[in-house]
Design a protein around this motif. Structure first.
Motif, short mmCIF file in Angstrom:
data_model
loop_
_atom_site.label_atom_id
_atom_site.label_comp_id
_atom_site.label_asym_id
_atom_site.label_seq_id
_atom_site.Cartn_x
_atom_site.Cartn_y
_atom_site.Cartn_z
N CYS A 13 0.83 -1.21 0.00
CA CYS A 13 0.00 0.00 0.00
C CYS A 13 0.86 1.26 0.00
O CYS A 13 0.61 2.21 -0.76
CB CYS A 13 -0.93 0.00 1.21
SG CYS A 13 -2.32 -1.13 1.11
N LEU A 14 1.89 1.28 0.83
CA LEU A 14 2.75 2.47 0.93
C LEU A 14 3.51 2.70 -0.37
O LEU A 14 3.58 3.84 -0.87
CB LEU A 14 3.73 2.31 2.09
CG LEU A 14 3.13 2.40 3.50
CD1 LEU A 14 4.19 2.11 4.55
CD2 LEU A 14 2.51 3.77 3.74
N LEU A 15 4.09 1.64 -0.94
CA LEU A 15 4.84 1.79 -2.18
C LEU A 15 3.93 2.15 -3.35
O LEU A 15 4.32 2.90 -4.25
CB LEU A 15 5.61 0.50 -2.49
CG LEU A 15 6.76 0.17 -1.54
CD1 LEU A 15 7.43 -1.14 -1.94
CD2 LEU A 15 7.79 1.30 -1.51
N THR A 16 2.70 1.62 -3.33
CA THR A 16 1.74 1.98 -4.37
C THR A 16 1.40 3.47 -4.29
O THR A 16 1.30 4.16 -5.31
CB THR A 16 0.45 1.16 -4.22
OG1 THR A 16 0.76 -0.23 -4.35
CG2 THR A 16 -0.58 1.54 -5.28
N SER A 17 1.24 3.96 -3.07
CA SER A 17 0.96 5.39 -2.88
C SER A 17 2.12 6.25 -3.37
O SER A 17 1.92 7.25 -4.07
CB SER A 17 0.68 5.67 -1.40
OG SER A 17 0.40 7.03 -1.19
N ILE A 18 3.34 5.85 -3.03
CA ILE A 18 4.52 6.63 -3.42
C ILE A 18 4.70 6.63 -4.94
O ILE A 18 4.90 7.69 -5.55
CB ILE A 18 5.78 6.06 -2.73
CG1 ILE A 18 5.70 6.30 -1.22
CG2 ILE A 18 7.04 6.71 -3.30
CD1 ILE A 18 6.78 5.59 -0.43
N THR A 19 4.64 5.44 -5.55
CA THR A 19 4.83 5.38 -7.00
C THR A 19 3.68 6.04 -7.75
O THR A 19 3.88 6.61 -8.83
CB THR A 19 4.97 3.92 -7.47
OG1 THR A 19 3.83 3.16 -7.02
CG2 THR A 19 6.24 3.29 -6.92
#
Length: 238
Positions: A40-46
């Protein structure tokens, strides 16, 4: 048309690779919950970084990374939801998540309508959702008791199960014992014999079922996403 299709293709290639990575992480060192939060966090960042793309090829690369990072969400959500459910309801519970999947697809055009003057704004708004989800997961979701048991953490697994029982107005039996799922239990002359379980591809019936599921999944996904991505070429007005 070729350049317009490249970002979507890059996204799905990333999803394919990411599924293998997150599947491994969720089964090994991170577990289901941490893998889900990470995804979830990496999806938000990318997703946010995608909105900063300066040209088409940077946009393609960021879409690839976005697909790579978001693939763990579906995998971990499904496993977390079904591993704590009995066999009777497991199929139904596994399908409930796809209702929200559909709601998400229907919501995107609505958001896109109000951000139609800026595709960057659309990506920034969409990037906020997985970040909020990660905060909710951190607070509300428990780790899979089965994964905890596989990793040898019986105390925490019992604690999670006790919490589930408490929410349902029940209590666990005081003499409850959890068996290690890494071993199969056989009774030989009334004596328990623990033998290591075979790997997925070492067992003939498991190989057959998994192969059929993979072929069926590929066919369904090919048709489902094929129609979705090619809808602009369907001449509804004729």
């Amino acid at each position: 048309k070729f350049l317009a299709a490249v970002p979507a293709s890059a996204f799905f290639i990333g999803s394919l690779i990411g599924s293998a990575i997150y599947g491994r992480l969720a089964d090994s060192i991170l577990g289901r919950k941490k893998s889900l939060i990470l995804s979830c966090l990496l999806t938000s960042i990318t997703g946010f970084l995608t909105s900063l793309s300066a040209n088409i090829w940077m946009y393609v690369f960021m879409r690839f990374l976005n697909g790579l990072t978001r693939s763990g969400i579906g995998i971990c959500c499904l496993v977390l939801a079904t591993e704590v459910i009995g066999r009777k309801w497991r199929g139904q519970v596994g399908q409930y998540g796809f209702f929200f999947f559909t709601v998400g697809f229907l919501t995107v055009p609505l958001i896109a309508f109000y951000t139609k003057t800026s595709w960057r704004s659309l990506h920034r708004i969409m990037a906020a959702f997985p970040f909020v989800y990660s905060l909710l997961i951190l607070r509300l979701v428990e780790e899979s008791p089965r994964w905890l048991l596989v990793r040898g953490n019986k105390t925490q697994a019992l604690s999670v199960l006790a919490g589930f029982a408490r929410r349902n107005g029940k209590t666990l039996p005081t003499d409850l014992q959890l068996l290690d799922p890494n071993f199969s239990t056989n009774l030989v002359n009334n004596v328990r014999a623990d033998t290591p379980k075979m790997g997925l591809w070492e067992c003939r019936w498991a190989r057959i079922r998994m192969s059929i599921a993979m072929v069926a999944g590929f066919g369904v996904g090919f048709v489902y996403y094929g129609i979705q991505l090619n809808v602009e070429n369907l001449n509804f007005s004729k």
